[in-house]
Design an enzyme around this catalytic site. Structure first.
Site, PDB file in Angstrom:
ATOM      1  N   LYS A  22     -10.113   2.707 -22.502  1.00  0.00           N
ATOM      2  CA  LYS A  22     -10.872   2.083 -21.399  1.00  0.00           C
ATOM      3  C   LYS A  22     -11.187   3.092 -20.308  1.00  0.00           C
ATOM      4  O   LYS A  22     -12.337   3.214 -19.870  1.00  0.00           O
ATOM      5  CB  LYS A  22     -10.049   0.936 -20.808  1.00  0.00           C
ATOM      6  CG  LYS A  22     -10.538   0.406 -19.467  1.00  0.00           C
ATOM      7  CD  LYS A  22      -9.764  -0.790 -18.955  1.00  0.00           C
ATOM      8  CE  LYS A  22      -8.612  -0.420 -18.110  1.00  0.00           C
ATOM      9  NZ  LYS A  22      -8.916  -0.018 -16.720  1.00  0.00           N
ATOM     10  N   ASN A  23     -10.153   3.833 -19.880  1.00  0.00           N
ATOM     11  CA  ASN A  23     -10.338   4.688 -18.697  1.00  0.00           C
ATOM     12  C   ASN A  23     -11.074   5.977 -18.984  1.00  0.00           C
ATOM     13  O   ASN A  23     -11.444   6.701 -18.064  1.00  0.00           O
ATOM     14  CB  ASN A  23      -8.984   4.941 -18.023  1.00  0.00           C
ATOM     15  CG  ASN A  23      -8.443   3.665 -17.394  1.00  0.00           C
ATOM     16  OD1 ASN A  23      -9.194   2.732 -17.138  1.00  0.00           O
ATOM     17  ND2 ASN A  23      -7.153   3.617 -17.177  1.00  0.00           N
ATOM     18  N   ARG A  93     -13.362  -1.622  -9.952  1.00  0.00           N
ATOM     19  CA  ARG A  93     -13.011  -0.476  -9.106  1.00  0.00           C
ATOM     20  C   ARG A  93     -13.646   0.795  -9.664  1.00  0.00           C
ATOM     21  O   ARG A  93     -14.105   1.660  -8.919  1.00  0.00           O
ATOM     22  CB  ARG A  93     -11.506  -0.300  -9.043  1.00  0.00           C
ATOM     23  CG  ARG A  93     -11.163   1.064  -8.494  1.00  0.00           C
ATOM     24  CD  ARG A  93      -9.849   1.261  -7.928  1.00  0.00           C
ATOM     25  NE  ARG A  93      -9.676   2.664  -7.615  1.00  0.00           N
ATOM     26  CZ  ARG A  93      -9.785   3.190  -6.387  1.00  0.00           C
ATOM     27  NH1 ARG A  93     -10.078   2.417  -5.369  1.00  0.00           N
ATOM     28  NH2 ARG A  93      -9.602   4.469  -6.167  1.00  0.00           N
ATOM     29  N   CYS A 117      -8.001  -4.105  -9.342  1.00  0.00           N
ATOM     30  CA  CYS A 117      -6.675  -4.745  -9.370  1.00  0.00           C
ATOM     31  C   CYS A 117      -6.071  -4.819  -7.964  1.00  0.00           C
ATOM     32  O   CYS A 117      -6.348  -4.011  -7.108  1.00  0.00           O
ATOM     33  CB  CYS A 117      -5.732  -3.923 -10.229  1.00  0.00           C
ATOM     34  SG  CYS A 117      -6.114  -4.050 -11.951  1.00  0.00           S
ATOM     35  N   ARG A 122      -5.868   1.092  -2.807  1.00  0.00           N
ATOM     36  CA  ARG A 122      -6.979   1.635  -3.616  1.00  0.00           C
ATOM     37  C   ARG A 122      -8.077   2.265  -2.730  1.00  0.00           C
ATOM     38  O   ARG A 122      -9.244   1.937  -2.798  1.00  0.00           O
ATOM     39  CB  ARG A 122      -7.598   0.561  -4.524  1.00  0.00           C
ATOM     40  CG  ARG A 122      -6.640  -0.252  -5.333  1.00  0.00           C
ATOM     41  CD  ARG A 122      -5.724   0.516  -6.231  1.00  0.00           C
ATOM     42  NE  ARG A 122      -6.333   1.285  -7.284  1.00  0.00           N
ATOM     43  CZ  ARG A 122      -6.708   0.785  -8.455  1.00  0.00           C
ATOM     44  NH1 ARG A 122      -6.601  -0.481  -8.655  1.00  0.00           N
ATOM     45  NH2 ARG A 122      -7.218   1.562  -9.388  1.00  0.00           N
ATOM     46  N   PRO A 123      -7.733   3.164  -1.791  1.00  0.00           N
ATOM     47  CA  PRO A 123      -8.750   3.807  -0.956  1.00  0.00           C
ATOM     48  C   PRO A 123      -9.649   4.727  -1.789  1.00  0.00           C
ATOM     49  O   PRO A 123      -9.319   5.033  -2.949  1.00  0.00           O
ATOM     50  CB  PRO A 123      -7.915   4.623   0.021  1.00  0.00           C
ATOM     51  CG  PRO A 123      -6.648   4.903  -0.700  1.00  0.00           C
ATOM     52  CD  PRO A 123      -6.386   3.690  -1.547  1.00  0.00           C
ATOM     53  N   ASP A 125     -11.014   7.591  -0.046  1.00  0.00           N
ATOM     54  CA  ASP A 125     -11.218   8.713   0.890  1.00  0.00           C
ATOM     55  C   ASP A 125     -11.316  10.061   0.167  1.00  0.00           C
ATOM     56  O   ASP A 125     -12.097  10.932   0.567  1.00  0.00           O
ATOM     57  CB  ASP A 125     -10.089   8.749   1.920  1.00  0.00           C
ATOM     58  CG  ASP A 125      -8.723   8.929   1.259  1.00  0.00           C
ATOM     59  OD1 ASP A 125      -8.307   8.036   0.503  1.00  0.00           O
ATOM     60  OD2 ASP A 125      -8.103   9.984   1.457  1.00  0.00           O
ATOM     61  N   ASP A 305       0.525   2.960 -15.884  1.00  0.00           N
ATOM     62  CA  ASP A 305      -0.050   1.806 -16.597  1.00  0.00           C
ATOM     63  C   ASP A 305       0.893   1.268 -17.662  1.00  0.00           C
ATOM     64  O   ASP A 305       0.629   0.216 -18.235  1.00  0.00           O
ATOM     65  CB  ASP A 305      -1.394   2.181 -17.234  1.00  0.00           C
ATOM     66  CG  ASP A 305      -2.443   2.493 -16.180  1.00  0.00           C
ATOM     67  OD1 ASP A 305      -3.463   3.111 -16.529  1.00  0.00           O
ATOM     68  OD2 ASP A 305      -2.221   2.136 -15.011  1.00  0.00           O
ATOM     69  N   ARG A 398      -9.644  -7.659 -19.367  1.00  0.00           N
ATOM     70  CA  ARG A 398     -10.311  -6.461 -18.796  1.00  0.00           C
ATOM     71  C   ARG A 398      -9.899  -5.196 -19.543  1.00  0.00           C
ATOM     72  O   ARG A 398     -10.618  -4.213 -19.558  1.00  0.00           O
ATOM     73  CB  ARG A 398      -9.961  -6.319 -17.312  1.00  0.00           C
ATOM     74  CG  ARG A 398     -10.620  -7.336 -16.406  1.00  0.00           C
ATOM     75  CD  ARG A 398     -10.312  -7.081 -14.948  1.00  0.00           C
ATOM     76  NE  ARG A 398     -10.601  -5.688 -14.583  1.00  0.00           N
ATOM     77  CZ  ARG A 398     -10.132  -5.099 -13.485  1.00  0.00           C
ATOM     78  NH1 ARG A 398      -9.350  -5.771 -12.658  1.00  0.00           N
ATOM     79  NH2 ARG A 398     -10.431  -3.854 -13.195  1.00  0.00           N
TER      80      ARG A 398
HETATM   81  C1  EPZ Z   1      -6.992   5.514 -12.458  1.00  0.00           C
HETATM   82  O1  EPZ Z   1      -7.160   4.765 -11.272  1.00  0.00           O
HETATM   83  C2  EPZ Z   1      -6.952   4.488 -13.576  1.00  0.00           C
HETATM   84  N1  EPZ Z   1      -8.206   3.737 -13.591  1.00  0.00           N
HETATM   85  C3  EPZ Z   1      -5.780   3.531 -13.333  1.00  0.00           C
HETATM   86  O2  EPZ Z   1      -5.731   2.600 -14.403  1.00  0.00           O
HETATM   87  C4  EPZ Z   1      -4.503   4.362 -13.309  1.00  0.00           C
HETATM   88  O3  EPZ Z   1      -3.416   3.497 -13.063  1.00  0.00           O
HETATM   89  C5  EPZ Z   1      -4.611   5.415 -12.187  1.00  0.00           C
HETATM   90  O4  EPZ Z   1      -5.765   6.245 -12.423  1.00  0.00           O
HETATM   91  C6  EPZ Z   1      -3.395   6.306 -12.092  1.00  0.00           C
HETATM   92  O5  EPZ Z   1      -3.162   6.929 -13.275  1.00  0.00           O
HETATM   93  C7  EPZ Z   1      -9.308   4.311 -14.140  1.00  0.00           C
HETATM   94  O6  EPZ Z   1      -9.300   5.432 -14.607  1.00  0.00           O
HETATM   95  C8  EPZ Z   1     -10.564   3.458 -14.138  1.00  0.00           C
HETATM   96  P1  EPZ Z   1      -5.939   7.187  -8.570  1.00  0.00           P
HETATM   97  P2  EPZ Z   1      -7.611   5.486  -9.926  1.00  0.00           P
HETATM   98  O7  EPZ Z   1      -7.154   7.569  -7.806  1.00  0.00           O
HETATM   99  O8  EPZ Z   1      -8.321   6.742 -10.258  1.00  0.00           O
HETATM  100  C9  EPZ Z   1      -4.347   7.334  -4.122  1.00  0.00           C
HETATM  101  C10 EPZ Z   1      -5.693   0.451 -15.331  1.00  0.00           C
HETATM  102  O9  EPZ Z   1      -4.925  -0.528 -15.305  1.00  0.00           O
HETATM  103  N2  EPZ Z   1      -5.750   7.573  -3.746  1.00  0.00           N
HETATM  104  O10 EPZ Z   1      -5.398   8.119  -9.608  1.00  0.00           O
HETATM  105  O11 EPZ Z   1      -8.284   4.506  -9.075  1.00  0.00           O
HETATM  106  C11 EPZ Z   1      -4.150   5.907  -4.639  1.00  0.00           C
HETATM  107  O12 EPZ Z   1      -3.911   5.018  -3.571  1.00  0.00           O
HETATM  108  C12 EPZ Z   1      -5.980   1.219 -14.060  1.00  0.00           C
HETATM  109  O13 EPZ Z   1      -6.285   0.857 -16.361  1.00  0.00           O
HETATM  110  C13 EPZ Z   1      -6.052   7.876  -2.426  1.00  0.00           C
HETATM  111  O14 EPZ Z   1      -5.173   7.943  -1.563  1.00  0.00           O
HETATM  112  O15 EPZ Z   1      -6.210   5.836  -9.291  1.00  0.00           O
HETATM  113  C14 EPZ Z   1      -2.953   6.056  -5.543  1.00  0.00           C
HETATM  114  O16 EPZ Z   1      -1.781   5.990  -4.757  1.00  0.00           O
HETATM  115  C15 EPZ Z   1      -5.154   0.730 -12.889  1.00  0.00           C
HETATM  116  N3  EPZ Z   1      -7.349   8.095  -2.103  1.00  0.00           N
HETATM  117  C16 EPZ Z   1      -3.086   7.478  -6.092  1.00  0.00           C
HETATM  118  O17 EPZ Z   1      -4.018   8.152  -5.233  1.00  0.00           O
HETATM  119  C17 EPZ Z   1      -8.351   8.062  -3.028  1.00  0.00           C
HETATM  120  O18 EPZ Z   1      -9.523   8.296  -2.670  1.00  0.00           O
HETATM  121  C18 EPZ Z   1      -3.608   7.547  -7.511  1.00  0.00           C
HETATM  122  O19 EPZ Z   1      -4.800   6.793  -7.538  1.00  0.00           O
HETATM  123  C19 EPZ Z   1      -8.029   7.754  -4.364  1.00  0.00           C
HETATM  124  C20 EPZ Z   1      -6.713   7.530  -4.710  1.00  0.00           C
END
Ligand code: EPZ
Length: 420
Positions: A22-23, A93, A117, A122-123, A125, A305, A398
């Protein structure tokens, strides 16, 4: 809305074929926007998140043709708008990753703050700061952003946190920029490598994918191409845990155990019996399993995950185990449901819980909080005594294609009902 009615404690055994990841698919699909030439992607999973991404792309003007089962052609030569449908974007997202390719190709994109989710703030920034560094300007509206860039120029980008979609978005924006972009502290997930490989096969110049330092030399043109989506390691790990606690033995086909090395080393320590081949895992019922503390980490660490399914496993192991979720602050929201089923889990803070096992579970009425907690509660219901009703199964849809049919093929008693 859909619900499952599950009668637990059936001995589960048989074969499961793993879907495309998926991802990964959620990024390589929008990466086709970087070219006006056609691209073909195979092994795209048949799940709701993908359906929403395809709807968003078609709304932009992308012509999507189904060539064969899970194989699509993408023609992005007629994109006629740069505003992402706000209703669809709010459901997904991952719609965030449309910014990079739209900005690189058209110099402008508008989209709402993405939904997704409820596992934490989920920022985005990291994404927005990176685009500004690459030369973009951001206009903030009531609940949306317009991001514009007449020309993207390479930059050095050091995210404060490892972000998977942040890394992938930057790669897609930088691929068509002028000059060289370096990402320090990049995500190393297989989806990042798969995206870089696909883009490189289409003329991009990306090196270091899979390591914390990725260098992207901007090019003038990216052409069309073909690729096959890699197997879903999270789905494979989920069914592995089902096999470990499900009483029988399960063969997991079309997977890539190399994407689950740390997960499998945990399974070794716990005492799960399994064999592995290049594209297969065969997991056997393992009676004497030991509790083991677990901390989630960015890849190649233990995947966040798979944190919720791991907790189900810990409820069936002898001893005390600490579950420490370091990535998201809202990802232990399923613990209350498990305790309702008979588990003995103490929530310490938003990131940590202690599991005391083993505890027998009993069927209950449950509501799935998100994709991964939802599948974990399905596993809990499958091993629980008696009947469970799980509402909000739409969230599980999903991430897992044809789940009830695949579980039934293993001998599970699971029936899907539409409730309104
Ligand atoms: C990806 O989400 C995956 N989704 C998530 O899978 C997965 O859990 C996650 O990576 C972590 O491995 C997809 O690839 C579509 P992150 P993502 O940006 O990219 C912080 C599932 O169930 N952060 O890696 O959105 C954030 O708060 C989903 O398949 C910021 O601070 O996650 C978190 O603490 C759920 N600012 C950390 O980074 C930002 O701009 C990791 O988030 C972005 C993220």
């Amino acid at each position: 809305m859909y619900q499952y009615i599950i009668n637990g404690r059936k001995k589960l055994s048989g074969q499961i074929d793993i879907s495309g990841d998926k991802n990964t698919a959620l990024k390589i699909i929008p990466s086709t926007i970087l070219s006006s030439e056609k691209s073909i992607i195979s092994n795209i999973p048949d799940i709701t998140d993908i359906k929403i991404m395809l709807e968003i792309m078609e709304d932009l003007g992308v012509i999507i043709t189904l060539l064969d089962s899970q194989k699509y052609e993408f023609d992005c030569s007629n994109i006629h708008k740069t505003v992402i449908d706000p209703i669809l974007a709010k459901k997904l997202r991952a719609s965030t990753v449309l910014i990079g390719p739209m900005l690189a190709r058209f110099g402008e994109v508008t989209l709402p703050h993405p939904g997704g989710c409820i596992i934490g703030q989920r920022p985005i920034d990291i994404h927005l700061d990176a685009f500004v560094k690459l030369g973009a300007k951001i206009e903030y509206h009531e609940d949306s952003y317009t991001i514009k860039a007449s020309q993207l120029s390479g930059a050095k980008i050091s995210p404060h946190t490892v972000s998977v979609t942040g890394t992938e978005n930057i790669i897609m924006a930088a691929a068509l920029s002028q000059g060289t972009t370096t990402i320090e502290y990049a995500a190393c997930e297989p989806s990042v490598i798969a995206l870089a490989d696909f883009l490189n096969s289409r003329g991009a110049k990306i090196s270091g994918a899979g390591s914390p330092r990725i260098i992207i030399e901007g090019v003038d043109k990216i052409i069309g191409g073909q690729t096959t989506t890699i197997p879903d390691r999270i789905e494979a790990g989920t069914f592995f845990i089902l096999g470990a606690v499900g009483g029988g033995d399960i063969t997991i086909n079309n997977c890539d155990p190399n994407h689950l090395e740390v997960f499998l080393s945990f399974m070794d320590q716990i005492g799960i019996k399994y064999t592995r081949d290049q594209h297969q895992l065969h997991v056997y019922h393992s009676p004497d399993i030991k509790a083991k503390n677990m901390v989630t980490n960015p890849y190649p660490g233990f995947p966040t995950d798979l944190q919720a399914p791991y907790t189900i496993l810990m409820t069936q192991t002898k001893g005390l185990s600490m579950i420490h979720e370091t990535i998201f602050e809202g990802r232990l929201n399923y613990v209350e449901w498990l305790n309702k089923m008979g588990a003995n889990i103490v929530s310490c803070d938003p990131h940590r819980a202690i599991v005391f096992g083993p505890t027998p579970l009993s069927g209950k009425k449950i509501v799935s909080p998100d994709i991964r907690a939802g599948i974990a509660l399905v596993i809990a219901a499958l091993i629980a005594e008696g009947q469970s009703q799980i509402d909000n199964i739409d969230l599980v849809d999903r991430g897992y294609a044809n789940l009830d049919e695949r579980l039934q093929s293993l001998g599970a008693s699971v029936v899907r009902h539409q409730i309104n």
